[in-house]
Structure formats: C-alpha cells, structure tokens
Design a protein around this motif. Structure first.
Motif, PDB file in Angstrom:
ATOM      1  N   UNK B 178       0.848  -1.202   0.000  1.00 11.53           N
ATOM      2  CA  UNK B 178       0.000   0.000   0.000  1.00 11.53           C
ATOM      3  C   UNK B 178       0.879   1.247   0.000  1.00 11.53           C
ATOM      4  N   UNK B 181       2.299   1.891  -3.396  1.00 13.60           N
ATOM      5  CA  UNK B 181       1.354   2.388  -4.409  1.00 13.60           C
ATOM      6  C   UNK B 181       1.051   3.865  -4.195  1.00 13.60           C
ATOM      7  N   UNK B 182       0.819   4.271  -2.960  1.00 13.82           N
ATOM      8  CA  UNK B 182       0.366   5.650  -2.733  1.00 13.82           C
ATOM      9  C   UNK B 182       0.634   6.021  -1.283  1.00 13.82           C
ATOM     10  N   UNK B 183       1.712   6.790  -1.066  1.00 13.55           N
ATOM     11  CA  UNK B 183       2.125   7.110   0.299  1.00 13.55           C
ATOM     12  C   UNK B 183       1.081   7.905   1.070  1.00 13.55           C
ATOM     13  N   UNK B 184       0.535   8.937   0.417  1.00 16.36           N
ATOM     14  CA  UNK B 184      -0.435   9.777   1.131  1.00 16.36           C
ATOM     15  C   UNK B 184      -1.657   8.938   1.495  1.00 16.36           C
ATOM     16  N   UNK B 185      -2.120   8.139   0.552  1.00 13.23           N
ATOM     17  CA  UNK B 185      -3.295   7.313   0.835  1.00 13.23           C
ATOM     18  C   UNK B 185      -2.973   6.299   1.928  1.00 13.23           C
ATOM     19  N   UNK B 186      -1.753   5.766   1.924  1.00 23.11           N
ATOM     20  CA  UNK B 186      -1.389   4.796   2.952  1.00 23.11           C
ATOM     21  C   UNK B 186      -1.447   5.443   4.330  1.00 23.11           C
ATOM     22  N   UNK B 187      -0.922   6.657   4.455  1.00 22.44           N
ATOM     23  CA  UNK B 187      -0.996   7.250   5.790  1.00 22.44           C
ATOM     24  C   UNK B 187      -2.432   7.646   6.111  1.00 22.44           C
ATOM     25  N   UNK B 188      -3.246   7.908   5.083  1.00 24.81           N
ATOM     26  CA  UNK B 188      -4.634   8.278   5.365  1.00 24.81           C
ATOM     27  C   UNK B 188      -5.457   7.090   5.856  1.00 24.81           C
ATOM     28  N   UNK B 189      -4.979   5.859   5.661  1.00 26.56           N
ATOM     29  CA  UNK B 189      -5.710   4.727   6.241  1.00 26.56           C
ATOM     30  C   UNK B 189      -5.042   4.227   7.523  1.00 26.56           C
ATOM     31  N   UNK B 191      -1.584   3.772   8.118  1.00 21.98           N
ATOM     32  CA  UNK B 191      -0.301   3.083   8.034  1.00 21.98           C
ATOM     33  C   UNK B 191       0.811   4.064   8.396  1.00 21.98           C
TER      34      UNK B 191
END
Lengths: 265, 298
Positions: B178, B181-189, B191
């Motif tokens: 994850x 693929x997308x660092x910002x999205x990963x921290x937004x969930x 991670x």
C-alpha cells in the motif's frame, strides 16, 4: 470533554504552500457531533486544503499551517504523523478515491485495519459489504479494475473499517454518473445516521451535498463567505444563483460584483 | 569441439547444481533489493555493497573477535539492521518528497561510502571467512556438490522461504505494498509510512548481509565483492522489481544459465547470455516476468 462540544473545530487558520502561496486566510468552521457538514466552493477555493490541514497531510505537499488552531475532539491537531490521527478516529477519504490499485478489494480493506492499531476494536469487513454489497461480489478482484463508482465505494469502505468518529469526504461525486452519485450519497447519509459518524463533506456539486448535509459552509479564496443550516442556505438567493444554478432574472440585470463584494468585506 | 568431447550427463548435472547454488545467492540478494523497492519504490544500486558490508561485519565477529558461528551470525544481522536503519533515516527519508532520480543517485553515492568504510577498517585486501559450514561434499546420485555450495543453497532457500511466508501471511506485507502504491493514501488509512520505510530498509539490510556471508563463505570476501550486485540487477529486472517469487525464479535461472553457458561455451560468454536474456525480457515484458503491470483502466 462535554458531549455538545463540536467534534471538529477550526479557528482562524492560515495555510501556506511552499512558503509562498497562501491557500487559506483566516478560515473557521466547526462540525457538531453526529452531523454532516458540507463545505462548498468553486475550484481553488481551498476546500481540499482545509481537509488536508485537518488530517495532517499538508507537510506531504509542502504546505504548513502558519496561524490558527485545529481541534479534533478538543485536542489540537499537529501536522506530521497523519497515521496517529487516523488511529484517534479521524479518517480522510481523499479526493480522487486513491484506492490501492494493485491490491485486491479485500487487501485494500486490510490496509485500513492499521487504523485500529492500539485500539480494542476488531476489524470488521462485513459492515463494508453490508453497505456496499457490490464490493462483496468482487472482494478477490484487483481494485484497479473496479468501476469508478465501485472504487469510491471501496474508498468509503476503507473508512468504515477504520471505525472513525469523523470522516472527511473530499468530492465523493467526482467523475461519477448522476445515478451513482445519488446512490453513494444515499449510503453516506445512512452511514451518518446509523453509525453516528460525523462528517465533513467537501463538494463542488452543491445540490447533492446540501441534500444530505445538516449545515453548510461556502468558501471563496481561502475563507468562509456564508454559512448556516442547510434549509437557510437553500433559500439564500446568492447560493441559489451561484451554487445551485437557479437563475432568477435575465443576466443583464445582475450586478454580480456588488453581491460578491458584500461577502468579501 | 574439445570442450564438448568429455561432456557426460553427470558433468551437466554438476554444472547445473553449481549454477543453482550461485543462483540461490543471487536470488537472496535480489529479495533484499525487492523488499526495498516494494515498499519505497527506491532503486537501490548499493544492494551489492550492503551485502559486502554484511560479509565484513561477519568477518569482524567471526575472525576478529573469534566468536562462534551461531553467535556471529545473529550479531551480524543485528548490526546490519542498524546500518540499514541509519541509511534510511539519514540518506533516504530526507529525500522522500523529492523526485525518485535523486534518491537513485544517493544510492550510487552510498556504494562509495560503504566501500570506503570497509577499506578504512579492513583494507582492500581480499580475505577468507572462517569455515563454518560442514566440509564433507554432498552427493546427489552420482553428482558431487561442493559442501559450501550445497549448504549455502539450503540456507539461502530457507531465507527466501521465510520472506515469502512473511509477505504472504503477514498483514505488514499489505502495508508495504500500500505504501509503495500511494504514500499519502497509505498514511490516510492509518499506516505508519516512515515506519514502513525504516522497516523495509532494515529487513533488506539483514537479508543482504545473510547473502553476503554466504557469498563470502563460498568465494571469500573483498571490498569489490559488491560487483555481485550487477548480476542481481539483471535478476530483479528479469523477475520483476517488486516480486519476491520473481527474484527467486529469475535468480535460480540466471545462475544456472551462467554456469551452463560457462561450461559449454567458456566464461567469456556468460555475460552475453545473461544480458541477452535481460534484453529479451525488457522487450517482451518490461515489468519483468512476475512484476506488477501498472493498471490502466480505460
């Protein structure tokens, strides 16, 4: 913390990108517990920036809060370490869905279980499949091959897995057919009502956003220009004309600049 | 040709087994490369040197301090993890927001730093690791496998198996992918993205160090042994930059191919064969045999 204090509160914040571009200038708003608040405005007004400030994602885009305060459940929100904020119960469904395209639907949900780190709750995917039965059919499928609407459902589904107290929704209607928009907004309203999750909803599609919101804010160039309960906004002539596309007179008679000026002063 | 005159099948089997032995070490080093790429999308050109520094740290413990193998190896892995973590924290993380090319360039600089550090402490002279593997050769049917090759193959295989299992059954594998693929999205969930970065560099450094110890036990160690990394790049490009299975299969295949070509046509043809395969794969499947094909939904 008393129960009627707002779950989210923004006090007079300023945000600057790359130490040069001011995106927010003295913005204030608040989200009461259990309510949906819509934040409307045109392109570049600073809606997404507001959400990123709330979810501490600004440093990733070279932005910084230079003034003002952000409070989540009475606690200050500090920029940096966005994952800690998610674990405290503030979930940001980002603009453009941002699902993990190479992972399967179920792995996308598994990724969201990291939001439960350090909390007692157990991950529950069934709640996602209950609200979005279509995802259940495709749970082993690669998320990148889902349709746009299904990807939006997955993005909201990840939020459900994280069991948040507030969801920030950034343009869930982006690029979707009107019928799908209606379906997804119906589900968003249900999630709010049934799970008691507060929501801050950013939209360009004012009509659909105000159809489910309890309260609305309208912003222009980095600050709020009008706010009020949804019913009042829907009756406001400026809102009707500029955001809902209802024209009252012939364009020749309208002096836009005068009314806009009233907002900006 | 004279070379082919004394060829019998036992000879072919022995050559194949030796090739698979080298291949397993390439695969293991490839896995170290893949772990970093999988999580951070960083192309780490210093993977061969991270392997080398692991081998020298082991040399320091096993020969310098005269520690037994069972103590020297865990200590080596520990020190390597720290080295990996320090590299990530000081050289990679500050560049996270910049473009990937600058990170790539930093890893080139890292190769020189690591070589320099090793030469300062141990000089550029080649050295032999103390013997720690059993000495008796292994026979498979009538074919003989040198003991070092055989045992290092087994250890490498175990190492790769552990990594495969970890990524298949552990939730952290999802976090790594994850994040890639997308660092910002990963921290937004939820991670912990910097944590994932540090973790992947530490694990990769440990895997590379294990590979270094094994490579060193077969062929000795020197500050230039990081050149082994060159073949490893071919392995990971052929196998797919983000695929552990790809690194495994491509590693074994390329090791075997190099050995067979060397036996049948002579050592000067080894690289010709390897790079022909590389060219072919790049033309037919640019993302590698098992790599992730970027999804473009129309």
């Amino acid at each position: 913390m008393s129960d009627d204090a707002p779950i989210l509160e923004i006090n007079n914040i300023e945000v600057v990108y790359a130490k040069a571009i001011q995106a927010l200038r003295g913005l204030s708003l608040s989200v009461p517990r259990g309510k949906i608040v819509a934040l409307l405005g045109s392109n570049g007004a600073g809606k997404s920036t507001t959400l990123k400030a709330l979810s501490a994602l600004l440093p990733m885009e070279n932005g910084a809060v230079t003034d003002g305060r952000l409070l989540f459940d009475g606690q200050p929100i500090l920029q940096g370490d966005p994952h800690k904020l998610v674990r405290r119960g503030l979930f940001h469904v980002m603009e453009g869905r941002r699902i993990f395209a190479d992972l399967t639907v179920e792995e996308n949900l598994t990724a969201a279980t990291f939001a439960l780190t350090g909390r007692a709750e157990k991950p529950d995917f069934d709640i996602v499949y209950r609200y979005f039965p279509r995802l259940a059919e495709r749970r082993k499928g690669i998320a990148g091959y889902l349709s746009g609407g299904e990807q939006q459902m997955l993005a909201i589904g990840r939020a459900l897995v994280a069991k948040p107290r507030v969801i920030l929704l950034d343009e869930p209607s982006l690029g979707l057919a009107p019928k799908l928009v209606e379906e997804i907004f119906g589900i968003i309203a249900r999630i709010n009502a049934e799970e008691g999750v507060s929501m801050l909803l950013v939209e360009q599609n004012a009509a659909v956003a105000l159809s489910i919101a309890h309260h609305g804010y309208i912003m222009e160039t980095g600050k709020i220009v009008i706010d009020g309960p949804t019913e009042r906004l829907l009756k406001d002539r400026d809102v009707q004309e500029f955001y809902l596309g209802l024209a009252h007179k012939s364009y020749r008679d309208i002096k836009h600049y005068k009314r806009r000026k009233r907002w900006l002063s | 040709m004279e070379r082919w005159a004394q060829l019998d099948w036992i000879d072919l089997v022995e050559t194949s087994l030796a090739g698979l032995g080298t291949g397993s070490l390439m695969a293991l080093t490839g896995v170290a490369f893949v772990v970093i790429y999988k999580a951070t999308r960083v192309i780490n050109l210093a993977i061969g040197e991270m392997m080398m520094i692991g081998a020298f740290v082991f040399y320091g413990f096993a020969a310098g301090f005269q520690l037994p193998f069972w103590l020297a190896l865990p200590l080596t892995l520990l020190v390597s993890a720290v080295v990996g973590g320090v590299i990530e924290r000081t050289m990679i993380r500050p560049l996270l927001k910049d473009n990937p090319v600058s990170v790539f360039m930093v890893t080139i600089g890292l190769t020189s730093i690591l070589i320099g550090m090793v030469e300062l402490i141990w000089t550029a002279e080649p050295r032999r690791l103390p013997e720690f593997l059993p000495q008796a050769p292994i026979f498979i049917g009538e074919a003989l496998v040198p003991a070092k090759t055989g045992y290092s193959f087994l250890i490498a295989a175990a190492g790769i198996a552990v990594m495969l299992l970890v990524f298949a059954f552990w939730r952290g594998g999802v976090a790594l992918r994850a994040t890639a693929t997308d660092r910002a999205a990963a921290s937004s969930v939820g991670i912990n993205v910097p944590g994932v970065f540090a973790f992947s560099w530490m694990v990769a450094a440990m895997v590379a160090a294990l590979a270094g110890v094994l490579v060193g036990s077969v062929g000795g160690i020197s500050s230039s042994m990081g050149l082994f990394g060159l073949s490893v790049f071919v392995v990971v490009i052929v196998g797919g930059l983000d695929s552990i299975v790809g690194a495994l299969i491509a590693g074994l295949f390329i090791g075997w191919l190099e050995a067979m070509v060397g036996r049948l046509f002579g050592g000067e043809f080894k690289l010709l064969a390897t790079f022909s395969i590389l060219l072919l794969v790049l033309v037919v499947r640019p993302y590698g045999l098992f790599g992730t094909h970027e999804i473009e939904r129309l």
